[in-house]
Design a protein around this motif. Sequence first.
Motif, PDB file in Angstrom:
ATOM      1  N   CYS A 303      22.974  29.742  21.334  1.00  0.00           N
ATOM      2  CA  CYS A 303      21.828  30.648  21.405  1.00  0.00           C
ATOM      3  C   CYS A 303      20.608  29.937  21.980  1.00  0.00           C
ATOM      4  O   CYS A 303      20.244  28.844  21.521  1.00  0.00           O
ATOM      5  CB  CYS A 303      21.506  31.178  20.006  1.00  0.00           C
ATOM      6  SG  CYS A 303      20.133  32.356  19.929  1.00  0.00           S
ATOM      7  N   ILE A 326      23.617  33.430  24.031  1.00  0.00           N
ATOM      8  CA  ILE A 326      22.897  34.586  23.503  1.00  0.00           C
ATOM      9  C   ILE A 326      21.415  34.229  23.588  1.00  0.00           C
ATOM     10  O   ILE A 326      20.970  33.246  22.998  1.00  0.00           O
ATOM     11  CB  ILE A 326      23.327  34.890  22.064  1.00  0.00           C
ATOM     12  CG1 ILE A 326      24.777  35.415  22.058  1.00  0.00           C
ATOM     13  CG2 ILE A 326      22.383  35.906  21.417  1.00  0.00           C
ATOM     14  CD1 ILE A 326      25.325  35.719  20.690  1.00  0.00           C
ATOM     15  N   GLY A 342      19.907  43.964  22.672  1.00  0.00           N
ATOM     16  CA  GLY A 342      21.167  44.313  22.025  1.00  0.00           C
ATOM     17  C   GLY A 342      22.342  44.461  22.965  1.00  0.00           C
ATOM     18  O   GLY A 342      23.479  44.608  22.509  1.00  0.00           O
ATOM     19  N   PHE A 346      18.308  39.569  23.561  1.00  0.00           N
ATOM     20  CA  PHE A 346      17.427  40.181  22.566  1.00  0.00           C
ATOM     21  C   PHE A 346      15.971  39.861  22.898  1.00  0.00           C
ATOM     22  O   PHE A 346      15.658  38.844  23.528  1.00  0.00           O
ATOM     23  CB  PHE A 346      17.765  39.675  21.163  1.00  0.00           C
ATOM     24  CG  PHE A 346      19.141  40.054  20.711  1.00  0.00           C
ATOM     25  CD1 PHE A 346      19.356  41.240  20.025  1.00  0.00           C
ATOM     26  CD2 PHE A 346      20.225  39.239  20.997  1.00  0.00           C
ATOM     27  CE1 PHE A 346      20.632  41.606  19.622  1.00  0.00           C
ATOM     28  CE2 PHE A 346      21.509  39.595  20.594  1.00  0.00           C
ATOM     29  CZ  PHE A 346      21.714  40.781  19.907  1.00  0.00           C
ATOM     30  N   ILE A 363      21.740  39.161  14.425  1.00  0.00           N
ATOM     31  CA  ILE A 363      22.768  38.655  15.337  1.00  0.00           C
ATOM     32  C   ILE A 363      23.930  38.068  14.551  1.00  0.00           C
ATOM     33  O   ILE A 363      25.105  38.287  14.883  1.00  0.00           O
ATOM     34  CB  ILE A 363      22.169  37.599  16.294  1.00  0.00           C
ATOM     35  CG1 ILE A 363      21.108  38.236  17.194  1.00  0.00           C
ATOM     36  CG2 ILE A 363      23.272  36.965  17.150  1.00  0.00           C
ATOM     37  CD1 ILE A 363      20.294  37.241  18.002  1.00  0.00           C
ATOM     38  N   LYS A 371      29.327  39.639  19.528  1.00  0.00           N
ATOM     39  CA  LYS A 371      28.578  38.503  20.081  1.00  0.00           C
ATOM     40  C   LYS A 371      29.213  38.035  21.396  1.00  0.00           C
ATOM     41  O   LYS A 371      28.511  37.677  22.345  1.00  0.00           O
ATOM     42  CB  LYS A 371      28.514  37.369  19.057  1.00  0.00           C
ATOM     43  CG  LYS A 371      27.582  37.655  17.877  1.00  0.00           C
ATOM     44  CD  LYS A 371      27.282  36.422  17.078  1.00  0.00           C
ATOM     45  CE  LYS A 371      28.364  36.081  16.097  1.00  0.00           C
ATOM     46  NZ  LYS A 371      28.378  36.955  14.904  1.00  0.00           N
TER      47      LYS A 371
END
Length: 404
Positions: A303, A326, A342, A346, A363, A371
């Motif tokens: 992330c 992410i 989403g 994000f 998340i 994911k």
Amino acid sequence: MKILLITKIYPQANCRMQHSTSVCHYFAREWVKSGHDVKVVFTYPIYSRLLHFIAIFFEKKIAKHYTALVTKERISEDKYYSLDRVDVYQVPLYKKYPRGKYSDKTVQLIADKIIKNNTKNDFIPNIIVGHFDYPTAGIIVKLKERYSVKTALILHGKTKLLKKAYKSIDQYPLNEIDLWGYRSLPIKNDFENSFQVSPKGFMCPSGVSDTFLANYEEKRFSDNLKGFIYVGSLVKRKHPITVLKALLNVYPKKDFHLEYIGEGAESSQLIKIKKKEKLENNVTLRGLIKREEIITHLKNAECFIMISSHEAFGLVYLEAMAMGCITIASRNEGMEGIIKHGENGFLCEAGNTEELSMLIKKINSLTSQEKDLISFNAHRTACEYTDKKISDTYISNLEKIYKD
């Protein structure tokens, strides 16, 4: 086409600027590769000797509180150099103090010097492009008067300075701009709301390098995210401390790892928190590293988080998305309109610790498959924003006004 590009920010090996960016060079480099004749004028900002002396000792503190460049070296002579086959003419642009107004005399002087340099090099542009609104707008319009060609101006931020200098788009020199470009959707919206107009324009984001896309490996996620990364200046407006505080809220057992790549004034505070919270094994501050090395770190992370304020457009977000991270960016900032909340990443309010904490928990509550899909969608989005595709779109918009 023969393109004359005017910008107040451009990379130069012997001239280090805090918060500098290579975005204009990426465009110019791609245009040269495509066969266009490109000349860059880098209007290097200089001030009084005293201000440059102060900047040497307080560079990081100045950068911590302001979004503008910090120019330490006072280079008062013209310079010429070539970078990736792009010819650059560096000319000093003087004003009394940062954030002040440029005099009409200064703008005319710069325009005259550019014209003289073009004549010396037997270069007559077909189109004149400016990046960064002020005082570039005035310079490119002065050049338009000499060459009788179309002009384009690319906005890299909201219109506070532009509005202060020129009250209306019908006022000279703004009424002489033929095409407007916007680095992000919020910048476009702010410009149109400020001037109550919707002129001919196009979106002008950055493009991600094929090197990032070529190194992509599909990620597979488990229940909770564990590996986080932040890549950017460690300065107040980018809120690096907010990221760490949010993770401490979400992971009371401290079962996470956060990697910072970058340097800045906030690093000292991060070190204090790291020591206080006993996070020796949880937080790594790597400082500045080579861009090609960032690929490996993004590949290993799950992330990417950076919820900056005043973010015109952040190429690093696209690079993180290209590697399947992410990605969490700021709402109503540079990635608005590219990241769809989403779906491929994000959005969070800039600097909001509580909202970021709740978002990370959300998340984590997603299934592994959900994911995985967001990660894949992020990569697919980045594939639509390559250097080549973005520069081709840019050129096609310039060609339209050139042919009008």
